[in-house]
Design a protein around this motif. Structure first.
Motif, PDB file in Angstrom:
ATOM      1  N   SER A 113      45.495  51.696  36.805  1.00  0.00           N
ATOM      2  CA  SER A 113      45.021  50.343  36.512  1.00  0.00           C
ATOM      3  C   SER A 113      43.535  50.377  36.174  1.00  0.00           C
ATOM      4  O   SER A 113      42.712  50.588  37.068  1.00  0.00           O
ATOM      5  CB  SER A 113      45.257  49.418  37.716  1.00  0.00           C
TER       6      SER A 113
ATOM      7  N   GLN B 292      52.694  49.515  39.867  1.00  0.00           N
ATOM      8  CA  GLN B 292      53.190  49.238  38.521  1.00  0.00           C
ATOM      9  C   GLN B 292      54.449  48.386  38.562  1.00  0.00           C
ATOM     10  O   GLN B 292      54.607  47.437  37.791  1.00  0.00           O
ATOM     11  CB  GLN B 292      53.460  50.554  37.782  1.00  0.00           C
TER      12      GLN B 292
ATOM     13  N   GLN C 288      53.446  44.730  39.540  1.00  0.00           N
ATOM     14  CA  GLN C 288      52.679  43.941  38.576  1.00  0.00           C
ATOM     15  C   GLN C 288      53.382  43.782  37.231  1.00  0.00           C
ATOM     16  O   GLN C 288      53.444  42.676  36.686  1.00  0.00           O
ATOM     17  CB  GLN C 288      51.303  44.572  38.338  1.00  0.00           C
ATOM     18  N   CYS C 289      53.880  44.874  36.690  1.00  0.00           N
ATOM     19  CA  CYS C 289      54.327  44.867  35.298  1.00  0.00           C
ATOM     20  C   CYS C 289      55.839  44.932  35.108  1.00  0.00           C
ATOM     21  O   CYS C 289      56.318  44.773  33.978  1.00  0.00           O
ATOM     22  CB  CYS C 289      53.674  46.034  34.550  1.00  0.00           C
ATOM     23  N   ASN C 290      56.607  45.188  36.155  1.00  0.00           N
ATOM     24  CA  ASN C 290      58.060  45.276  36.013  1.00  0.00           C
ATOM     25  C   ASN C 290      58.798  44.281  36.889  1.00  0.00           C
ATOM     26  O   ASN C 290      60.015  44.363  37.015  1.00  0.00           O
ATOM     27  CB  ASN C 290      58.543  46.690  36.347  1.00  0.00           C
TER      28      ASN C 290
ATOM     29  N   VAL D  78      60.772  43.383  31.150  1.00  0.00           N
ATOM     30  CA  VAL D  78      59.722  44.083  30.424  1.00  0.00           C
ATOM     31  C   VAL D  78      59.835  43.794  28.938  1.00  0.00           C
ATOM     32  O   VAL D  78      60.863  43.327  28.443  1.00  0.00           O
ATOM     33  CB  VAL D  78      59.803  45.600  30.669  1.00  0.00           C
TER      34      VAL D  78
ATOM     35  N   GLN E  94      57.425  48.697  26.371  1.00  0.00           N
ATOM     36  CA  GLN E  94      57.539  49.221  27.726  1.00  0.00           C
ATOM     37  C   GLN E  94      58.889  49.890  27.965  1.00  0.00           C
ATOM     38  O   GLN E  94      59.873  49.567  27.288  1.00  0.00           O
ATOM     39  CB  GLN E  94      57.368  48.092  28.760  1.00  0.00           C
TER      40      GLN E  94
END
Length: 522
Positions: free
Chosen positions: A362, A494, A497-499, A503, A508
């Motif tokens: 990050s 990860q 936050q992002c998955n 996605v 991704q």
């Protein structure tokens, strides 16, 4: 808050009171009268605790004030004539709030109560944010997968507490013991002769062979302590060791074996790292493999090792943990040469990570290579860290160094070269992560050296005790462990936050494979 605040000035009884900013959260505070009482003589009252006024504020006929900001609240109640001898704290206007100020205010409050109980009452109701709370430092790593190690070299034992481990993972002592055996002393003639089995015991967090999601406590007893070997260390500092700096910091230290500065502390990291490696292997087939690539002046050429096909059994085939048999013999000979003279040498450990999920790390302060550097450089005796092309990349031009992209047969974006070391912009790109860690020669040697005593007298010292002539063979599982701790912590970050939401499949890759409707467990 940008721009002027509408509450920065207030009219009270025809006088102007100039508002200020809170020095803790930088929000404006509001002064409002609660009650008034006539015929109270004039008082000069400098208000300074959370807020400082550049000039004396004149308050006439005011018996009670309430000052609020977003981070604190207190009442100042004036019931009589008593000038308050509070000096202006101009430093508060430029320095953040300190807990010392709270103690000073509490002390002042008590003193004023005792001097004039009938005339003045001060009450304080602070609301301190968590970032001001004091926490023990230096023995914990990770945010989501959080590990705390404990114990000293010659105490009752060492170990770790693992918090944040996912539930329902098959786990037993044998899973950790494999790496602990690779780290333990007394393995061969080129390691310390201290005899420890380093047998671990899980005390909590595992039930019927599976993790419960609660903290996992792992303990390894010390069974071969020789505290008397370190009697000289209570009087004199070993050169290049942590003896002097521990005294400088704490004013007290464990003189037996170096205490927390001993490499024996890494048992907790290796045990917890084994759990992290298991999670990564099961989740994404991620493999972390380290090996010795240099001992003293014997350097293993990089092109001799194929990182795509390197296997653990090649590394474990010899006592120095070098995957090339020819260079392994040269390294062993170099260690033997200094061992018989009571001296030591250093070396380099190379570590690679295969099948690392993309997107870990990050920016900007938590870049993946920065986290890896912090973790490996926290190991004892480390002196250098490189990843990718490292310092050699400084001799190249941009056109020579850049990793050009292409699309492979599976439709994935790849790089033709890997001088970036599997990390670009602080984020993993799916290529092999490679790094090198330099370890200094062991500090404690059996040769006479000049030093000073704790009472500041110069002397000579011949250190006793049992020590590695070269630390790098045993450092291999330590490096693997701390790299695993970084990656599993970043993997959880990860995913969170992002998955968490679907996605963007154009760019991704899902961290987990999509389930068919009949496979969905709820």
């Amino acid at each position: 808050m940008a721009g002027p605040c509408p509450h920065t000035k207030h009219d009270i009884e025809g006088r102007r009171v100039v508002g200020r900013w809170c020095h803790l959260c930088f929000s404006p505070f509001i002064i409002t009268p609660i009650a008034t009482k006539p015929n109270i003589p004039y008082t000069n009252l400098p208000l300074f605790f959370f807020f400082s006024l550049n000039s004396t504020t004149k308050l006439d006929s005011i018996t009670s004030y309430h000052c609020d900001c977003f981070c604190s609240s207190f009442n100042l109640i004036l019931c009589g004539v008593l000038p308050i001898p509070i000096p202006m704290a101009s430093s508060l206007s430029t320095k953040p709030f300190s807990t010392e100020a709270l103690s000073a205010f509490a002390s002042l409050n008590s003193d004023l109560r005792s001097l004039s109980p009938g005339y003045l009452r001060l009450s304080l109701r602070p609301r301190l944010p968590k970032r001001l709370q004091i926490q023990a430092a230096g023995s914990t790593y990770g945010n989501h997968f959080r590990v705390t190690t404990y114990g000293e070299s010659h105490g009752g034992g060492v170990g770790c507490v693992i918090d944040g481990c996912p539930p329902r993972i098959p786990l037993c002592e044998a899973d950790m013991q494999v790496d602990l055996d690779r780290r333990r002393p007394g393995q061969s003639r080129i390691t310390t002769p201290r005899k420890e089995t380093d047998t671990c015991k899980i005390f909590s967090g595992v039930s019927e062979g599976r993790t419960t999601g609660t903290p996992i406590h792992v303990f390894v007893p010390n069974t071969d302590q020789r505290g008397n070997d370190y009697s000289e260390m209570s009087l004199a500092y070993r050169p290049s060791h942590a003896d002097a700096t521990y005294d400088m910091k704490y004013g007290v230290r464990s003189v037996q074996g170096g205490g927390r500065s001993s490499a024996r502390e890494t048992i907790g990291r290796v045990a917890s790292g084994a759990v992290a490696k298991k999670i990564l292997k099961d989740f994404s087939r991620t493999e972390i493999i380290a090996y010795v690539s240099q001992v003293h002046k014997v350097i293993l050429p990089e092109d001799l090792i194929n990182h795509d096909t390197l296997m653990l059994h090649q590394i474990e085939s010899n006592i120095v943990r070098c995957p090339d048999p020819e260079y392994a013999e040269k390294m062993i000979a170099a260690i033997d040469a200094v061992r018989v003279r009571g001296d030591s040498v250093g070396g380099v450990v190379t570590c690679i990570v295969r099948n690392c999920p993309r997107g870990l790390g990050s920016p900007v302060f938590d870049k993946l290579e920065a986290e890896l550097a912090k973790a490996v450089m926290s190991l004892p005796a480390t002196k250098g860290f490189q990843f990718g092309s490292g310092f050699a990349g400084t001799f190249l031009t941009g056109s020579e160094h850049n990793d050009e992209f292409y699309i492979d047969e599976h439709g994935r974006t790849r790089t033709r070269t890997n001088r970036s070391g599997g990390i670009q912009g602080g984020i993993s790109n799916g290529e092999i992560i490679n790094m090198r860690i330099a370890f200094k020669p062991t500090s404690t040697i059996a040769k006479k050296q000049h030093t000073v005593t704790r009472d500041k007298k110069e002397t000579d010292l011949i250190a006793r005790g049992r020590h590695d002539p070269c630390v790098v063979p045993r450092a291999v599982p330590m490096v693997e462990a701390v790299v695993a701790l970084v990656l599993v912590d970043q993997l959880m970050a990860q995913y969170a936050q992002c998955n968490l939401f679907p996605v963007n499949l154009d760019f991704q890759e899902p961290l987990v494979a999509a389930l068919s409707p009949e496979e969905v467990p709820f």
